[in-house]
Structures are given as C-alpha cells and as structure tokens.
Design a protein around this motif. Structure first.
Motif, PDB file in Angstrom:
ATOM      1  N   LEU A 164      19.723  77.353 -53.192  1.00 51.59           N
ATOM      2  CA  LEU A 164      20.897  78.031 -52.642  1.00 51.59           C
ATOM      3  C   LEU A 164      20.855  78.052 -51.113  1.00 51.59           C
ATOM      4  CD1 LEU A 164      21.229  81.045 -55.093  1.00 51.59           C
ATOM      5  CD2 LEU A 164      22.788  79.098 -54.886  1.00 51.59           C
ATOM      6  N   GLU A 165      19.689  78.335 -50.559  1.00 57.27           N
ATOM      7  CA  GLU A 165      19.541  78.353 -49.104  1.00 57.27           C
ATOM      8  C   GLU A 165      19.818  76.974 -48.516  1.00 57.27           C
ATOM      9  OE1 GLU A 165      15.596  79.931 -48.640  1.00 57.27           O
ATOM     10  OE2 GLU A 165      16.299  81.999 -48.754  1.00 57.27           O
ATOM     11  N   THR A 166      19.327  75.926 -49.164  1.00 55.87           N
ATOM     12  CA  THR A 166      19.566  74.563 -48.697  1.00 55.87           C
ATOM     13  C   THR A 166      21.053  74.227 -48.757  1.00 55.87           C
ATOM     14  OG1 THR A 166      17.369  73.878 -49.421  1.00 55.87           O
ATOM     15  CG2 THR A 166      19.000  72.128 -49.075  1.00 55.87           C
ATOM     16  N   LEU A 167      21.696  74.567 -49.864  1.00 55.49           N
ATOM     17  CA  LEU A 167      23.138  74.304 -50.001  1.00 55.49           C
ATOM     18  C   LEU A 167      23.939  75.040 -48.945  1.00 55.49           C
ATOM     19  CD1 LEU A 167      23.598  74.418 -53.869  1.00 55.49           C
ATOM     20  CD2 LEU A 167      23.924  72.429 -52.385  1.00 55.49           C
ATOM     21  N   MET A 168      23.568  76.272 -48.681  1.00 62.05           N
ATOM     22  CA  MET A 168      24.283  77.058 -47.686  1.00 62.05           C
ATOM     23  C   MET A 168      24.125  76.439 -46.294  1.00 62.05           C
ATOM     24  SD  MET A 168      24.052  81.115 -47.265  1.00 62.05           S
ATOM     25  CE  MET A 168      25.578  81.925 -47.596  1.00 62.05           C
ATOM     26  N   LYS A 169      22.928  76.005 -45.973  1.00 62.82           N
ATOM     27  CA  LYS A 169      22.682  75.388 -44.672  1.00 62.82           C
ATOM     28  C   LYS A 169      23.413  74.060 -44.541  1.00 62.82           C
ATOM     29  CE  LYS A 169      18.263  77.637 -43.937  1.00 62.82           C
ATOM     30  NZ  LYS A 169      16.815  77.516 -44.041  1.00 62.82           N
ATOM     31  N   LYS A 208      28.677  69.545 -45.374  1.00 59.66           N
ATOM     32  CA  LYS A 208      28.034  68.244 -45.602  1.00 59.66           C
ATOM     33  C   LYS A 208      27.956  67.928 -47.090  1.00 59.66           C
ATOM     34  CE  LYS A 208      25.229  68.913 -41.504  1.00 59.66           C
ATOM     35  NZ  LYS A 208      23.902  69.310 -41.042  1.00 59.66           N
ATOM     36  N   VAL A 209      27.942  68.940 -47.932  1.00 59.00           N
ATOM     37  CA  VAL A 209      27.893  68.737 -49.370  1.00 59.00           C
ATOM     38  C   VAL A 209      29.114  67.938 -49.826  1.00 59.00           C
ATOM     39  CG1 VAL A 209      27.984  69.923 -51.614  1.00 59.00           C
ATOM     40  CG2 VAL A 209      26.523  70.795 -49.798  1.00 59.00           C
ATOM     41  N   ALA A 210      30.264  68.219 -49.240  1.00 59.00           N
ATOM     42  CA  ALA A 210      31.493  67.519 -49.626  1.00 59.00           C
ATOM     43  C   ALA A 210      31.401  66.024 -49.348  1.00 59.00           C
ATOM     44  CB  ALA A 210      32.685  68.112 -48.894  1.00 59.00           C
ATOM     45  N   ARG A 211      30.685  65.654 -48.320  1.00 61.32           N
ATOM     46  CA  ARG A 211      30.561  64.234 -47.988  1.00 61.32           C
ATOM     47  C   ARG A 211      29.728  63.466 -49.001  1.00 61.32           C
ATOM     48  NH1 ARG A 211      28.822  65.736 -42.418  1.00 61.32           N
ATOM     49  NH2 ARG A 211      30.525  67.113 -41.921  1.00 61.32           N
ATOM     50  N   LEU A 212      28.994  64.194 -49.833  1.00 64.68           N
ATOM     51  CA  LEU A 212      28.199  63.541 -50.864  1.00 64.68           C
ATOM     52  C   LEU A 212      29.058  63.041 -52.018  1.00 64.68           C
ATOM     53  CD1 LEU A 212      25.175  66.009 -51.042  1.00 64.68           C
ATOM     54  CD2 LEU A 212      25.252  63.784 -49.902  1.00 64.68           C
ATOM     55  N   THR A 213      30.275  63.542 -52.098  1.00 71.62           N
ATOM     56  CA  THR A 213      31.173  63.125 -53.172  1.00 71.62           C
ATOM     57  C   THR A 213      32.197  62.143 -52.633  1.00 71.62           C
ATOM     58  OG1 THR A 213      32.840  64.825 -52.815  1.00 71.62           O
ATOM     59  CG2 THR A 213      30.947  65.424 -54.195  1.00 71.62           C
ATOM     60  N   THR A 214      32.735  61.335 -53.507  1.00 66.62           N
ATOM     61  CA  THR A 214      33.785  60.399 -53.095  1.00 66.62           C
ATOM     62  C   THR A 214      35.147  61.076 -53.069  1.00 66.62           C
ATOM     63  OG1 THR A 214      34.087  59.706 -55.382  1.00 66.62           O
ATOM     64  CG2 THR A 214      32.561  58.405 -54.020  1.00 66.62           C
ATOM     65  N   HIS A 215      35.185  62.349 -53.465  1.00 65.28           N
ATOM     66  CA  HIS A 215      36.448  63.061 -53.547  1.00 65.28           C
ATOM     67  C   HIS A 215      36.737  63.921 -52.333  1.00 65.28           C
ATOM     68  CE1 HIS A 215      36.716  61.746 -57.646  1.00 65.28           C
ATOM     69  NE2 HIS A 215      35.511  62.239 -57.889  1.00 65.28           N
ATOM     70  N   SER A 216      35.887  63.868 -51.314  1.00 64.50           N
ATOM     71  CA  SER A 216      36.111  64.726 -50.157  1.00 64.50           C
ATOM     72  C   SER A 216      37.313  64.260 -49.351  1.00 64.50           C
ATOM     73  CB  SER A 216      34.866  64.775 -49.263  1.00 64.50           C
ATOM     74  OG  SER A 216      34.727  63.563 -48.569  1.00 64.50           O
ATOM     75  N   LYS A 217      37.957  65.173 -48.643  1.00 60.05           N
ATOM     76  CA  LYS A 217      39.129  64.850 -47.838  1.00 60.05           C
ATOM     77  C   LYS A 217      38.784  63.862 -46.735  1.00 60.05           C
ATOM     78  CE  LYS A 217      41.556  69.168 -48.645  1.00 60.05           C
ATOM     79  NZ  LYS A 217      42.098  70.383 -48.053  1.00 60.05           N
ATOM     80  N   LYS A 218      37.622  64.030 -46.119  1.00 56.71           N
ATOM     81  CA  LYS A 218      37.236  63.136 -45.035  1.00 56.71           C
ATOM     82  C   LYS A 218      37.093  61.708 -45.551  1.00 56.71           C
ATOM     83  CE  LYS A 218      35.137  66.475 -41.986  1.00 56.71           C
ATOM     84  NZ  LYS A 218      33.999  66.834 -41.169  1.00 56.71           N
ATOM     85  N   SER A 219      36.530  61.551 -46.746  1.00 58.53           N
ATOM     86  CA  SER A 219      36.391  60.218 -47.321  1.00 58.53           C
ATOM     87  C   SER A 219      37.764  59.600 -47.549  1.00 58.53           C
ATOM     88  CB  SER A 219      35.633  60.266 -48.645  1.00 58.53           C
ATOM     89  OG  SER A 219      34.316  60.699 -48.450  1.00 58.53           O
ATOM     90  N   LYS A 220      38.703  60.377 -48.056  1.00 61.48           N
ATOM     91  CA  LYS A 220      40.050  59.871 -48.299  1.00 61.48           C
ATOM     92  C   LYS A 220      40.730  59.510 -46.986  1.00 61.48           C
ATOM     93  CE  LYS A 220      40.802  62.258 -52.634  1.00 61.48           C
ATOM     94  NZ  LYS A 220      41.526  63.283 -53.349  1.00 61.48           N
ATOM     95  N   LYS A 221      40.564  60.338 -45.948  1.00 56.87           N
ATOM     96  CA  LYS A 221      41.177  60.044 -44.662  1.00 56.87           C
ATOM     97  C   LYS A 221      40.615  58.753 -44.085  1.00 56.87           C
ATOM     98  CE  LYS A 221      42.355  64.753 -43.343  1.00 56.87           C
ATOM     99  NZ  LYS A 221      42.068  65.859 -42.438  1.00 56.87           N
ATOM    100  N   LYS A 222      39.328  58.550 -44.195  1.00 59.99           N
ATOM    101  CA  LYS A 222      38.720  57.335 -43.667  1.00 59.99           C
ATOM    102  C   LYS A 222      39.256  56.123 -44.400  1.00 59.99           C
ATOM    103  CE  LYS A 222      34.441  59.327 -41.972  1.00 59.99           C
ATOM    104  NZ  LYS A 222      32.993  59.419 -42.142  1.00 59.99           N
ATOM    105  N   LYS A 223      39.382  56.197 -45.715  1.00 57.58           N
ATOM    106  CA  LYS A 223      39.914  55.071 -46.477  1.00 57.58           C
ATOM    107  C   LYS A 223      41.346  54.788 -46.056  1.00 57.58           C
ATOM    108  CE  LYS A 223      37.038  55.813 -50.539  1.00 57.58           C
ATOM    109  NZ  LYS A 223      37.027  56.244 -51.930  1.00 57.58           N
TER     110      LYS A 223
END
Length: 188
Positions: A158-163, A167-182
C-alpha cells in the motif's frame, strides 16, 4: 491542560472537517486532541481542555471507542479511566474507512440489490430505469470488491502504491496519457 495555537488550529480544523464527513464536531475534536497529545488523558481533562460539557465528552468517547479509534487505559496511581488515540495513521485510516463502508456502502448495496430485484419483477418499471439501477449497483459492487482487495494488501505494498501515485496508471494501456500519445502519433 494548555494547548498551543498550532494544536488549537489543528483541533478546530479537524472538528470542522469531521462535520463535513458526517462526524460530530466534538467527536472529531476529541480524536484530534488525543492524537496530537500522544498520551492518555482522563475525560475531565479532555472536557476542560476543549471547553465542552463532560456529558458530551462521555458520549463522544463511546463513539470513538466503538470505531476503535481510541482505547481506554489506566495510569498508575489514578483511578480514573484515561483514553488514548490510535497514532498509527495506516491503522487509523483503515478503521475509519472500514466504519464508513459498514455505515454507508454496505446498506446502499443492500438497498440497490433489493431495488434491482423489485424493479425487474415490476412490469411498470421501465427497462431504462432498471438499467440505471443495475449500473449503479454494479459500480458500487466493483468499488466494494476493489476496496476489499486493497484492504487485504500488505502495508508495504500500500505504501509503495501510494508513493507511485499516478505512475500506476501508466502501467496500463488504458491510461489517458497513453491514449493521448497514441492520438498525437496518429496525427503525424
């Protein structure tokens, strides 16, 4: 007991935030005082410090004990009950969230299940309404399942996830930043 202006500001703000969260102001202020002081205090000293009625302190202490946010303890040479707050923030927040879930989410899910069953069996209820109730139910049930999964994670995880934060969102292909880059790449 005298409290510093900083402590007073903290306690007053915690009381105000408590009211926003549906918690009695005095309950929140007592919790804040005990958390900051970090040592057991008797109820009469709590009442005198916060300038609130002793009966109000007693009621508030019972509520905080029910939520497992404070404990009753004893001090050598003093027959009075003393109270101390949980000072581990992870434990405290887990207890607060568990209590809120029990008081707010669980009854709402129960009501939504009943409404969904009743709506499906009522020929007068439009399918669109049934669909909206189901969507709300499914969303809250997913959030409830997610909470249970996260609640069972080890504290270090939990502490690692919070820190990691966003950045956790970038681990998925569904993040908004990933879609914007595409999308930007597709334009070139």
């Amino acid at each position: 007991m005298d409290i510093s202006p900083v402590m007073q500001a903290y306690i007053l703000h915690w009381g105000e935030m408590g009211t926003c969260w549906g918690v009695n102001r005095t309950v929140a202020q007592i919790h804040a005082l005990l958390y900051l002081v970090g040592r057991p205090l008797p109820a009469d000293e709590i009442a005198a410090t916060l300038k609130v009625a002793r009966s109000n302190v007693s009621t508030s202490i019972r509520e905080l004990q029910a939520q497992k946010l404070i404990n009753r303890t004893h001090v050598l040479g003093d027959r009075r009950d003393h109270f101390e707050a949980e000072t581990d923030l992870w434990t405290m927040m887990a207890r607060i969230l568990d209590e809120r879930k029990k008081r707010e989410i669980d009854p709402t899910l129960t009501m939504l299940r009943k409404c969904l069953l009743d709506a499906r069996n009522d020929p007068v209820v439009d399918e669109e309404i049934v669909g909206r109730i189901k969507t709300m139910h499914d969303f809250l049930e997913s959030a409830d399942d997610w909470y249970d999964d996260v609640r069972d994670l080890p504290r270090s995880t939990l502490e690692t996830l919070m820190k990691m934060g966003g950045k956790v969102a970038r681990l998925t292909t569904h993040s908004k930043k990933s879609k914007k880059k595409k999308t930007r790449l597709e334009r070139i």
